[in-house]
Design an enzyme around this catalytic site. Structure first.
Site, PDB file in Angstrom:
ATOM      1  N   TYR A   1       0.834  -1.194   0.000  1.00  0.00           N
ATOM      2  CA  TYR A   1       0.000   0.000   0.000  1.00  0.00           C
ATOM      3  C   TYR A   1       0.872   1.248   0.000  1.00  0.00           C
ATOM      4  O   TYR A   1       2.031   1.233   0.424  1.00  0.00           O
ATOM      5  CB  TYR A   1      -0.953   0.011   1.209  1.00  0.00           C
ATOM      6  CG  TYR A   1      -0.264   0.202   2.547  1.00  0.00           C
ATOM      7  CD1 TYR A   1      -0.044   1.481   3.068  1.00  0.00           C
ATOM      8  CD2 TYR A   1       0.158  -0.890   3.306  1.00  0.00           C
ATOM      9  CE1 TYR A   1       0.578   1.658   4.300  1.00  0.00           C
ATOM     10  CE2 TYR A   1       0.777  -0.727   4.533  1.00  0.00           C
ATOM     11  CZ  TYR A   1       0.986   0.563   5.035  1.00  0.00           C
ATOM     12  OH  TYR A   1       1.611   0.734   6.245  1.00  0.00           O
ATOM     13  N   CYS A   2       0.306   2.336  -0.503  1.00  0.00           N
ATOM     14  CA  CYS A   2       0.966   3.634  -0.499  1.00  0.00           C
ATOM     15  C   CYS A   2      -0.123   4.703  -0.566  1.00  0.00           C
ATOM     16  O   CYS A   2      -1.299   4.388  -0.405  1.00  0.00           O
ATOM     17  CB  CYS A   2       1.955   3.756  -1.656  1.00  0.00           C
ATOM     18  SG  CYS A   2       1.219   3.467  -3.276  1.00  0.00           S
ATOM     19  N   THR A   3       0.251   5.948  -0.777  1.00  0.00           N
ATOM     20  CA  THR A   3      -0.727   7.031  -0.675  1.00  0.00           C
ATOM     21  C   THR A   3      -1.880   6.883  -1.665  1.00  0.00           C
ATOM     22  O   THR A   3      -3.035   6.821  -1.280  1.00  0.00           O
ATOM     23  CB  THR A   3      -0.040   8.394  -0.887  1.00  0.00           C
ATOM     24  OG1 THR A   3       1.049   8.512   0.032  1.00  0.00           O
ATOM     25  CG2 THR A   3      -1.016   9.538  -0.657  1.00  0.00           C
TER      26      THR A   3
END
Length: 299
Positions: A188-190
């Protein structure tokens, strides 16, 4: 003024034969619509964050989708506006996110070749539930810079020792993560773009079951706010510095001076350092990071 303004975040992996020509078109379009923000282009696609009047942003989205490679681009809308950015920057780079893997990354009209399985927020919860019933753990793997995770992350997530995206290649080499290579891993990331690349790099290095959170933390927060598996504040790369999904959001970051819980970031006042640090409201007069403060005291 901000009530009539918004910020859009977006990316699209698609082959671009002439990134410089696209850059000139995109810059002219943004200038015409009085937008500010950052756009990166490469042979792999586009990555942008822009702020401006809502109607101008709608026109930008409409015009950008007329370009065949960008037709399926998903645009995420967020609170903020033009003044959250100092200027408009539209540049061509080797990569739209600098992992140092320009030659390894393969892109076709469907996006990145060999990436992880995309999961929508509700599908992430379903995966966790199904694996739990089978006696398995799902590993959440943070695809951001480590300092971003100090104020917000998924519960029990693995946070690599990465100061920049370039550090992930070094992190993934060797045996550091050998214990989780056979487990289900959700990156996951922004907004999802870093996971697109990271999941591909992980699969190339022996991770067997790799997923990626479709739309990133932003889309997850829109769906579950602070009632799910996320906790804390989301760091963002503009004047806002951070956003919370609800008034139930926890402060999980710790002030570097007094260790009280906070989500507040600032930069070290030592210009040659400029390290991003977590500092609570009560310690705002302490503008140096601990290392620089220690050096000053020694002198």
């Amino acid at each position: 003024m901000k009530s009539s303004q918004k910020i859009i975040l977006y990316y699209k992996f698609a082959p671009i034969s002439d990134p410089e020509a696209v850059r000139l078109w995109q810059r002219a379009l943004c200038e015409k619509l009085h937008l500010k923000g950052r756009i990166l282009l490469s042979k792999h696609g586009i990555n942008g964050t822009l702020g401006g009047d809502i109607e101008d942003l709608k026109e930008y989205v409409k015009e950008t989708k007329t370009f065949n490679a960008f037709k399926g681009t998903a645009f995420k809308w967020s609170e903020g506006g033009r003044e959250d950015f100092p200027k408009l920057s539209v540049k061509v780079r080797d990569e739209i996110v600098t992992f140092g893997a320009a030659d390894e990354l393969k892109v076709d009209e469907n996006g990145i070749v060999g990436g992880g399985t995309h999961l929508k927020p509700e599908e992430v919860h379903k995966l966790v539930e199904e694996k739990s019933k089978a006696g398995e753990d799902v590993i959440f793997f943070d695809g951001r810079n480590a300092y971003e995770a100090k104020v917000g992350k998924f519960k029990n997530a693995v946070v690599p020792d990465a100061r920049t995206s370039k550090d992930f290649l070094k992190e993934l080499e060797g045996n550091k993560y050998k214990d989780i290579k056979d487990k289900p891993v959700v990156t996951y990331c922004t907004g999802g773009i870093r996971c697109e690349i990271l999941s591909s790099l992980m699969k190339n290095r022996g991770f067997k079951e790799v997923y990626q959170m479709d739309g990133g933390i932003v889309k997850y927060g829109e769906k579950y706010a602070d009632e799910g598996l996320w906790e804390g504040s989301l760091y963002v790369f503009d004047g806002r510095m951070g956003v919370k999904f609800s008034d139930k959001a926890k402060d999980i970051g710790e002030c570097v001076h007094c260790s009280s819980k906070t989500s507040r970031y600032t930069n070290c006042a030592n210009v040659s350092c400029n390290e991003l640090i977590v500092v609570c409201e009560n310690c705002t007069q302490e503008t140096l990071c601990p290392e620089c403060a220690g050096q000053t005291a020694a002198v």
